[in-house]
Design an enzyme around this catalytic site. Structure first.
Site, short mmCIF file in Angstrom:
data_model
loop_
_atom_site.label_atom_id
_atom_site.label_comp_id
_atom_site.label_asym_id
_atom_site.label_seq_id
_atom_site.Cartn_x
_atom_site.Cartn_y
_atom_site.Cartn_z
N CYS A 48 0.87 -1.18 0.00
CA CYS A 48 0.00 0.00 0.00
C CYS A 48 0.90 1.23 0.00
O CYS A 48 1.67 1.43 0.95
CB CYS A 48 -0.91 -0.03 1.22
SG CYS A 48 -2.02 1.37 1.25
N CYS A 64 -3.33 7.04 -4.80
CA CYS A 64 -3.06 5.60 -4.71
C CYS A 64 -1.62 5.30 -5.16
O CYS A 64 -1.30 5.38 -6.35
CB CYS A 64 -4.06 4.78 -5.52
SG CYS A 64 -3.92 3.02 -5.21
O1 PYC Z 1 -1.86 3.82 -1.92
O2 PYC Z 1 -1.35 1.85 -2.73
C1 PYC Z 1 -2.14 2.62 -2.19
C2 PYC Z 1 -3.47 2.13 -1.82
C3 PYC Z 1 -4.01 0.91 -2.08
C4 PYC Z 1 -5.31 0.92 -1.55
C5 PYC Z 1 -5.51 2.14 -0.95
N1 PYC Z 1 -4.38 2.87 -1.12
#
Ligand code: PYC
Length: 317
Positions: free
Chosen positions: A93, A243
């Site tokens: 993550c 993300c």
């Molecule tokens: O930042 O990799 C990320 C992530 C995955 C799910 C929520 N954030």
């Protein structure tokens, strides 16, 4: 555990570009001393109710990503970490690693510099900068299939790339929706329909792994920012940050298409307007993304797990 049966769990909360991370600092399950992937299996098989207790309602919410701080196997690592959410576990993550590093700094466990971190999908490193920003040097990322067509009931054919950035993503550039916060319900319905259609059509990541994140892209309106995204996470919440693993998957696709070069900075805006900066490094023909962002600690708390509480272990989906 206390005589009254209460289990006390110390957590530190942070957010990275709006996306929360709840780090379990103490009071979590003993998963042994094995590799992080083995400890993740132990967590999943024997302590899954703890996952739900930490992140699900009434203590948490669908959007909270949990992180269990573990002793690393390799003593050169600053920490081991297992990420989890409202429905299960994450291999890696990105926003959570940025949150972890900011939290370790808050705890005075690390100072600016580069730190190695063990995850179930391999060791990543992260640089804590003097200004508090964090760069995560992610696992090798790649596109496994380009321009894949899937028939999505109610929407027709949707095309996207299947890529790995520490989790599996379906990345869609062409769609009719506007990426704004006002549209979150519609964006969620569309991306959930894509995810379901991928599963029902047998379209998966390598080793038949389910594609459990769907990413939509549009141009950003912020000057100097390359792109805006909407990211659907496995438990139907959307990522408030751009993300980290999703931006890594995007960078792998851009590099494969010749749209970015090694070292070139790509700025990715999230649906809430927060921005990550990404670059790639190429080594032995593999693409290694680096993602830079900021996280802020916003709470320190002790969770109380009282076995007399009928919802002690959270409301499970
Ligand atoms: O930042 O990799 C990320 C992530 C995955 C799910 C929520 N954030």
């Amino acid at each position: 555990m206390a005589a009254n049966g209460w289990q006390r769990v110390k957590v530190i909360d942070s957010h990275t570009g709006g996306e929360p991370t709840r780090l379990v600092v103490s009071g979590g399950p003993d998963l042994g001393r094995g590799e992080l992937a083995d400890r993740l299996n132990e967590f999943r098989q024997h302590h899954d109710s703890f996952r739900s207790a930490v992140v699900n309602e009434p203590r948490g919410s669908d959007v909270v990503v949990g992180a269990l701080l573990c002793e690393p196997v390799d003593a050169t690592c600053a920490a081991g970490i297992i990420f989890f959410n409202n429905v299960g576990y994450l291999g890696m993550c990105g926003h959570g690693t940025i949150g972890l590093v900011a939290t370790l700094a808050y705890m005075n466990r690390i100072t600016p510099g580069e730190h190695r971190i063990e995850t179930p999908v391999g060791v990543v490193s992260a640089v804590l900068h003097e200004n508090g920003k964090v760069t995560v040097n992610n696992v090798a990322s790649y596109r496994s299939a380009a321009n894949v067509a899937v028939k999505v009931p109610g929407y027709g054919e949707v095309r996207g790339d299947v890529a790995w950035g520490g989790n599996w993503f379906f990345l869609v550039r062409k769609h009719d929706l506007s990426l704004t916060l006002k549209n979150v319900d519609e964006l969620t319905t569309f991306t959930w329909a894509i995810r379901t259609a991928l599963r029902e059509s047998g379209i998966s990541g390598d080793h038949r792994k389910e594609i459990d994140h769907v990413e939509l892209f549009a141009p950003s309106q912020i000057p100097g920012v390359d792109s805006k995204n909407f990211v659907l996470c496995p438990g139907k919440a959307y990522d408030r940050s751009p993300c980290g693993t999703g931006t890594s998957a995007k960078l792998a696709c851009l590099y494969a298409d010749g749209k970015i070069k090694e070292g070139q900075v790509w700025k990715q805006e999230s649906i809430v307007g927060s921005v990550f900066e990404g670059t790639v490094r190429v080594k032995d023909n593999k693409i290694y993304p680096s993602i830079t962002g900021s996280a802020f600690v916003n709470a320190e708390a002790e969770l109380i797990l009282n076995p007399q509480d009928p919802l002690c272990m959270g409301i499970r989906v």
